[in-house]
Design an enzyme around this catalytic site. Structure first.
Site, short mmCIF file in Angstrom:
data_model
loop_
_atom_site.label_atom_id
_atom_site.label_comp_id
_atom_site.label_asym_id
_atom_site.label_seq_id
_atom_site.Cartn_x
_atom_site.Cartn_y
_atom_site.Cartn_z
N HIS A 148 -6.21 -5.86 3.34
CA HIS A 148 -5.25 -4.77 3.51
C HIS A 148 -4.77 -4.54 4.86
CE1 HIS A 148 -5.84 -2.49 -0.43
NE2 HIS A 148 -6.81 -3.29 -0.35
N GLN A 168 -5.41 -0.46 -4.62
CA GLN A 168 -5.88 -1.64 -5.46
C GLN A 168 -6.65 -1.10 -6.47
OE1 GLN A 168 -8.02 -4.29 -2.64
NE2 GLN A 168 -9.40 -4.97 -4.12
N CYS A 202 0.83 -1.01 -0.04
CA CYS A 202 0.10 -0.06 -0.08
C CYS A 202 0.93 1.42 0.00
CB CYS A 202 -0.89 0.15 1.23
SG CYS A 202 -1.63 1.63 1.66
N GLU A 203 0.99 2.07 -0.69
CA GLU A 203 1.52 3.28 -1.26
C GLU A 203 1.25 4.26 -0.11
OE1 GLU A 203 -0.81 6.20 -4.16
OE2 GLU A 203 0.60 4.77 -4.87
N HIS A 204 0.14 4.31 0.71
CA HIS A 204 -0.06 5.37 1.96
C HIS A 204 0.60 4.94 3.10
CE1 HIS A 204 -3.99 5.51 -0.65
NE2 HIS A 204 -3.31 6.35 -0.97
N HIS A 205 0.61 3.35 3.56
CA HIS A 205 1.33 2.96 4.69
C HIS A 205 2.73 2.06 4.55
CE1 HIS A 205 -2.70 4.07 5.79
NE2 HIS A 205 -2.13 4.69 6.84
N CYS A 247 -3.20 -2.42 6.31
CA CYS A 247 -3.36 -1.06 6.82
C CYS A 247 -4.69 -1.11 7.60
CB CYS A 247 -2.99 -0.10 5.92
SG CYS A 247 -4.11 -0.05 4.46
#
Length: 308
Positions: free
Chosen positions: A263, A235, A194-197, A265
């Protein structure tokens, strides 16, 4: 302008997404638009809020060899590098490196020397050491002394999709075949970050298409999914990128991709809901236009597996 294709698509790009020459040209012609193939939904126009925005047409990934030879109507022609096919190309702006939506520094990673690779790993290892110190750990204790180097190599491997060219992934596995019924490869295991976390999300992808004179080697569907999953992702984008790559490779009558993933996250932090899953889909061409075709695909990917 080719009249056989769908609606015009405009993609907002920043200076980070294109070269200085392309940026200079586009700023001189800010209203430039070109038709795109089978772009049916308006979500392709995202994202909208970026600095120094300008409008460029962008279709697919441009991973075929391209030619600027014009037809009598002035339409650019794309030479299919995997077969001697001439296909009308609505966009003369391919990804010349064959990477498919490369990130800002992807090309430098693709072409780096062994010395540059070692320098990249050392830079990553130093950053990981800083992270360990930041959480209050001792990076010099026995269990962590080699962790920065190990994680640097692991992270480069987990994002190896940035170094893979789609031409190499497909590797000429495109074949002329008189088959116009649905082809599905389902339950492809994928692992991504995941590019956010920067924590993993894992799941399964099912890919289906209806051939239009060409079929793609079955393993290449899984390899395309692997290439795009081995990048920092969300995703929704991953699902769409796979569909567009298959569409550009063989120009089928339609492509459908469905992904179901968990996920971490959401499971190990934040809302902490283990067991929850996220389902995304992309329907293109016949799958988007015909409800019965879409229903058949969704039914087939949910059919229980044959057990011996």
């Amino acid at each position: 302008m080719d009249q056989d294709h769908g609606a015009t698509d405009k993609v907002k790009l920043t200076a980070d997404d294109t070269s200085e020459d392309e940026l200079h040209t586009s700023l001189q012609q800010p209203s430039r638009t070109l038709k795109s193939t089978a772009q049916q939904d308006s979500s392709f126009n995202e994202p909208r809020s970026r600095s120094r925005e300008h409008t460029l047409a962008r279709e697919g990934y441009g991973f075929r060899a391209t030619s600027r030879i014009a037809s009598s109507a002035g339409t650019p022609v794309v030479e299919h590098s995997l077969h001697s096919l001439s296909i009308s190309a609505p966009s003369p702006i391919p990804d010349m490196h064959g990477l498919g939506w490369p990130a800002k520094s992807t090309v430098s990673r693709l072409n780096e020397t062994p010395q540059e690779r070692a320098a990249r790993e050392a830079k990553l290892a130093a950053a990981v050491r800083t992270l360990l110190e930041g959480i209050g750990e001792d990076p010099d204790r026995e269990g962590l002394v080699r962790t920065p180097e190990r994680y640097a190599k692991a992270l480069l491997w987990m994002t190896k999709g940035y170094e893979e060219r789609l031409t190499d992934v497909i590797n000429d596995a495109i074949f002329a075949e008189d088959h116009d019924e649905m082809v599905i490869v389902r339950d492809i295991d994928v692992f991504s970050l995941c590019e956010h976390h920067l924590v993993p999300f894992t799941g399964k992808i099912s890919i289906g298409y209806i051939p239009n004179g060409l079929v793609l080697g079955l393993s290449k569907l899984a390899r395309i999914a692997e290439t795009f999953s081995r990048r920092l992702q969300v995703q929704e984008r991953l699902t769409r990128q796979i569909a567009i790559a298959v569409e550009e490779a063989i120009r089928p009558m339609g492509v459908a991709v469905v992904m179901e993933a968990t996920h971490l996250c959401m499971c190990m932090r934040g809302v902490q809901k283990p067991g929850s899953t996220t389902v995304t889909s992309t329907m293109r061409g016949a799958f988007r236009e015909k409800a019965k075709t879409r229903e058949e695909f969704l039914t087939l990917i949910r059919t229980p597996q044959y057990s011996r």
